[in-house]
Motif scaffolding. Structure first.
Motif, PDB file in Angstrom:
ATOM      1  N   ASP A 234      44.620 -87.103   3.762  1.00  0.00           N
ATOM      2  CA  ASP A 234      45.687 -87.263   4.745  1.00  0.00           C
ATOM      3  C   ASP A 234      46.519 -88.481   4.367  1.00  0.00           C
ATOM      4  O   ASP A 234      46.349 -89.067   3.298  1.00  0.00           O
ATOM      5  CB  ASP A 234      45.113 -87.384   6.157  1.00  0.00           C
ATOM      6  CG  ASP A 234      44.135 -88.541   6.275  1.00  0.00           C
ATOM      7  OD1 ASP A 234      44.076 -89.376   5.357  1.00  0.00           O
ATOM      8  OD2 ASP A 234      43.426 -88.618   7.291  1.00  0.00           O
ATOM      9  N   ILE A 235      47.424 -88.857   5.243  1.00  0.00           N
ATOM     10  CA  ILE A 235      48.330 -89.964   4.944  1.00  0.00           C
ATOM     11  C   ILE A 235      47.563 -91.245   4.672  1.00  0.00           C
ATOM     12  O   ILE A 235      47.877 -91.997   3.737  1.00  0.00           O
ATOM     13  CB  ILE A 235      49.325 -90.157   6.102  1.00  0.00           C
ATOM     14  CG1 ILE A 235      50.249 -88.936   6.217  1.00  0.00           C
ATOM     15  CG2 ILE A 235      50.158 -91.420   5.898  1.00  0.00           C
ATOM     16  CD1 ILE A 235      51.118 -88.943   7.456  1.00  0.00           C
ATOM     17  N   ARG A 236      46.538 -91.499   5.472  1.00  0.00           N
ATOM     18  CA  ARG A 236      45.781 -92.756   5.322  1.00  0.00           C
ATOM     19  C   ARG A 236      45.014 -92.802   4.007  1.00  0.00           C
ATOM     20  O   ARG A 236      45.061 -93.802   3.283  1.00  0.00           O
ATOM     21  CB  ARG A 236      44.829 -92.934   6.505  1.00  0.00           C
ATOM     22  CG  ARG A 236      44.018 -94.227   6.439  1.00  0.00           C
ATOM     23  CD  ARG A 236      43.220 -94.432   7.711  1.00  0.00           C
ATOM     24  NE  ARG A 236      42.387 -95.619   7.645  1.00  0.00           N
ATOM     25  CZ  ARG A 236      42.828 -96.858   7.849  1.00  0.00           C
ATOM     26  NH1 ARG A 236      44.112 -97.067   8.125  1.00  0.00           N
ATOM     27  NH2 ARG A 236      42.008 -97.890   7.763  1.00  0.00           N
ATOM     28  N   TYR A 280      34.092 -93.207   4.622  1.00  0.00           N
ATOM     29  CA  TYR A 280      33.902 -94.647   4.774  1.00  0.00           C
ATOM     30  C   TYR A 280      35.235 -95.378   4.623  1.00  0.00           C
ATOM     31  O   TYR A 280      35.527 -96.325   5.357  1.00  0.00           O
ATOM     32  CB  TYR A 280      32.914 -95.175   3.734  1.00  0.00           C
ATOM     33  CG  TYR A 280      31.479 -94.809   3.995  1.00  0.00           C
ATOM     34  CD1 TYR A 280      30.881 -95.042   5.234  1.00  0.00           C
ATOM     35  CD2 TYR A 280      30.701 -94.221   2.992  1.00  0.00           C
ATOM     36  CE1 TYR A 280      29.554 -94.699   5.463  1.00  0.00           C
ATOM     37  CE2 TYR A 280      29.377 -93.887   3.218  1.00  0.00           C
ATOM     38  CZ  TYR A 280      28.813 -94.121   4.451  1.00  0.00           C
ATOM     39  OH  TYR A 280      27.497 -93.791   4.681  1.00  0.00           O
ATOM     40  N   LEU A 281      36.057 -94.938   3.671  1.00  0.00           N
ATOM     41  CA  LEU A 281      37.364 -95.558   3.487  1.00  0.00           C
ATOM     42  C   LEU A 281      38.255 -95.317   4.704  1.00  0.00           C
ATOM     43  O   LEU A 281      39.016 -96.188   5.123  1.00  0.00           O
ATOM     44  CB  LEU A 281      38.054 -95.001   2.234  1.00  0.00           C
ATOM     45  CG  LEU A 281      37.400 -95.309   0.884  1.00  0.00           C
ATOM     46  CD1 LEU A 281      38.178 -94.625  -0.228  1.00  0.00           C
ATOM     47  CD2 LEU A 281      37.322 -96.807   0.639  1.00  0.00           C
ATOM     48  N   PHE A 282      38.142 -94.131   5.274  1.00  0.00           N
ATOM     49  CA  PHE A 282      39.013 -93.741   6.382  1.00  0.00           C
ATOM     50  C   PHE A 282      38.603 -94.384   7.701  1.00  0.00           C
ATOM     51  O   PHE A 282      39.448 -94.844   8.472  1.00  0.00           O
ATOM     52  CB  PHE A 282      38.965 -92.220   6.536  1.00  0.00           C
ATOM     53  CG  PHE A 282      39.798 -91.692   7.670  1.00  0.00           C
ATOM     54  CD1 PHE A 282      41.135 -91.378   7.488  1.00  0.00           C
ATOM     55  CD2 PHE A 282      39.240 -91.499   8.928  1.00  0.00           C
ATOM     56  CE1 PHE A 282      41.897 -90.892   8.530  1.00  0.00           C
ATOM     57  CE2 PHE A 282      39.996 -91.023   9.976  1.00  0.00           C
ATOM     58  CZ  PHE A 282      41.332 -90.715   9.780  1.00  0.00           C
ATOM     59  N   ALA A 283      37.303 -94.409   7.967  1.00  0.00           N
ATOM     60  CA  ALA A 283      36.817 -94.717   9.317  1.00  0.00           C
ATOM     61  C   ALA A 283      36.429 -96.169   9.491  1.00  0.00           C
ATOM     62  O   ALA A 283      35.384 -96.483  10.032  1.00  0.00           O
ATOM     63  CB  ALA A 283      35.628 -93.825   9.648  1.00  0.00           C
ATOM     64  N   THR A 284      37.250 -97.074   9.046  1.00  0.00           N
ATOM     65  CA  THR A 284      36.934 -98.488   9.166  1.00  0.00           C
ATOM     66  C   THR A 284      37.142 -98.979  10.586  1.00  0.00           C
ATOM     67  O   THR A 284      37.943 -98.450  11.348  1.00  0.00           O
ATOM     68  CB  THR A 284      37.804 -99.317   8.205  1.00  0.00           C
ATOM     69  OG1 THR A 284      39.155 -98.914   8.355  1.00  0.00           O
ATOM     70  CG2 THR A 284      37.383 -99.098   6.780  1.00  0.00           C
ATOM     71  N   ARG A 285      36.438-100.039  10.926  1.00  0.00           N
ATOM     72  CA  ARG A 285      36.447-100.532  12.288  1.00  0.00           C
ATOM     73  C   ARG A 285      37.715-101.299  12.650  1.00  0.00           C
ATOM     74  O   ARG A 285      37.889-101.703  13.791  1.00  0.00           O
ATOM     75  CB  ARG A 285      35.231-101.435  12.520  1.00  0.00           C
ATOM     76  CG  ARG A 285      33.924-100.677  12.486  1.00  0.00           C
ATOM     77  CD  ARG A 285      32.780-101.589  12.844  1.00  0.00           C
ATOM     78  NE  ARG A 285      31.507-100.902  12.809  1.00  0.00           N
ATOM     79  CZ  ARG A 285      31.030-100.154  13.794  1.00  0.00           C
ATOM     80  NH1 ARG A 285      31.731 -99.973  14.884  1.00  0.00           N
ATOM     81  NH2 ARG A 285      29.847 -99.586  13.693  1.00  0.00           N
ATOM     82  N   VAL A 292      43.424 -93.343  14.831  1.00  0.00           N
ATOM     83  CA  VAL A 292      42.844 -92.446  13.866  1.00  0.00           C
ATOM     84  C   VAL A 292      43.485 -91.080  13.976  1.00  0.00           C
ATOM     85  O   VAL A 292      43.659 -90.536  15.051  1.00  0.00           O
ATOM     86  CB  VAL A 292      41.325 -92.314  14.077  1.00  0.00           C
ATOM     87  CG1 VAL A 292      40.736 -91.312  13.107  1.00  0.00           C
ATOM     88  CG2 VAL A 292      40.650 -93.667  13.904  1.00  0.00           C
ATOM     89  N   THR A 293      43.840 -90.479  12.861  1.00  0.00           N
ATOM     90  CA  THR A 293      44.425 -89.147  12.862  1.00  0.00           C
ATOM     91  C   THR A 293      43.919 -88.370  11.670  1.00  0.00           C
ATOM     92  O   THR A 293      43.558 -88.941  10.648  1.00  0.00           O
ATOM     93  CB  THR A 293      45.967 -89.194  12.823  1.00  0.00           C
ATOM     94  OG1 THR A 293      46.456 -87.854  12.791  1.00  0.00           O
ATOM     95  CG2 THR A 293      46.467 -89.925  11.603  1.00  0.00           C
ATOM     96  N   ARG A 294      43.867 -87.077  11.805  1.00  0.00           N
ATOM     97  CA  ARG A 294      43.557 -86.210  10.680  1.00  0.00           C
ATOM     98  C   ARG A 294      44.743 -85.269  10.505  1.00  0.00           C
ATOM     99  O   ARG A 294      44.583 -84.067  10.357  1.00  0.00           O
ATOM    100  CB  ARG A 294      42.268 -85.431  10.954  1.00  0.00           C
ATOM    101  CG  ARG A 294      41.016 -86.213  10.594  1.00  0.00           C
ATOM    102  CD  ARG A 294      40.985 -86.534   9.117  1.00  0.00           C
ATOM    103  NE  ARG A 294      39.779 -87.274   8.776  1.00  0.00           N
ATOM    104  CZ  ARG A 294      39.574 -87.827   7.599  1.00  0.00           C
ATOM    105  NH1 ARG A 294      40.502 -87.790   6.688  1.00  0.00           N
ATOM    106  NH2 ARG A 294      38.462 -88.478   7.340  1.00  0.00           N
TER     107      ARG A 294
END
Length: 299
Positions: A234-236, A280-285, A292-294
């Protein structure tokens, strides 16, 4: 509620992170308790330290749904070994992101529920996707309690009228949902056949469905079919890869990297658990609530 204690091999585990990191939609948290739909059941789960309390599923099904059987230490070791083999040194950026996301698991969702969710996810944020799905459940789903419904099965969704389905905030996604439901209804063994396929064949097969582009297909393969080498871009994720790893990617093309180039690089660089690495790269705190988007590319 029933309960069980996490074993040493199941730790670390973070329920909040796993349910809020963009891999499942429509789940709601009230105080310390999550509630949502999984495999045709209304499920309630909460975590208190190493204690998991739950209702709506068997203990075995909870363990599978939450990915608690995944050998996390082996997964991380494999990712690190592939990184060093590729670049000759550890990846400090990945290690930082992983340290912020420890405890995350890849969920094992029901394929039909996951497919509907990610067709609904195109070009949307988590809040809107959740509203869209809950409207579909409220209007077409199977009633469990006065205010709680599960996903409508393909036969029901295949008979929907497009104008009515658009009232569930589905917009241009409505005809895709209806046509895909019609196909799944007419081919009841579709998911069984996909489960037997290797990654590339399974992805090509899913992309034959209306509304399923490469991004949606990778999400469904990762979050429902246990293809832990699938990399949703995705974009992120695209921004992370282009900003941090572009110098490592061997390509003759300039400008924006093609979708398949990014996914292929991640599988070479992170190895067979590239799906875990990208999560792990996407879901950082450091993500703000609701950010957050998918969001998926248009099919």
């Amino acid at each position: 509620m029933k309960s069980f204690s996490l074993t040493e091999s199941q730790l670390p585990f973070d329920l909040d992170l796993s349910l809020s990191c963009g891999q499942i939609f429509g789940w709601k948290k009230t105080r310390d308790t999550w509630k949502g739909v999984h495999n045709g059941s209304i499920v309630t789960i909460r975590q208190k330290g190493i204690l998991i309390e739950y209702d709506g599923l068997s203990q075995q099904d909870v363990i599978r749904f939450l990915g608690l059987s995944d050998p996390i230490s082996d997964i991380i070791e494999s990712i690190r070994e592939h990184i060093i083999a590729y670049k000759g040194s550890p990846d400090r950026f990945f290690e930082t992101r992983y340290s912020q996301s420890r405890g995350l698991r890849i969920l094992r969702q029901h394929p039909w529920e996951c497919l509907v969710s990610f067709i609904c996810s195109a070009n949307s944020n988590v809040s809107t996707i959740g509203k869209r799905i809950n409207l579909i459940l409220g209007r077409y789903g199977t009633s469990c309690t006065l205010f709680e419904n599960t996903f409508p099965d393909p036969a029901v969704l295949s008979q929907c009228q497009e104008p009515e389905l658009r009232e569930c905030l589905t917009g241009y996604r409505a005809p895709y949902l209806i046509k895909t439901a019609q196909y799944i209804h007419e081919h009841p063994d579709f998911f069984h056949q996909v489960r037997k396929m290797e990654y590339h064949q399974a992805k090509d097969t899913l992309m034959n469905l209306p509304g399923v582009g490469p991004k949606v297909a990778d999400c469904v393969l990762l979050f429902a079919f246990e293809h832990l080498n699938a990399v949703p871009v995705d974009i992120r994720i695209r921004k992370i890869i282009e900003d941090k790893y572009a110098s490592l990617i061997h390509t003759d093309k300039s400008g924006k990297l093609p979708y398949d180039t990014i996914g292929g690089f991640c599988r070479e660089y992170f190895g067979p658990y590239a799906g875990y690495a990208q999560q792990y790269l996407f879901a950082t705190r450091d993500l703000e609530k609701g950010e957050v988007t998918r969001s998926a590319e248009l099919p």
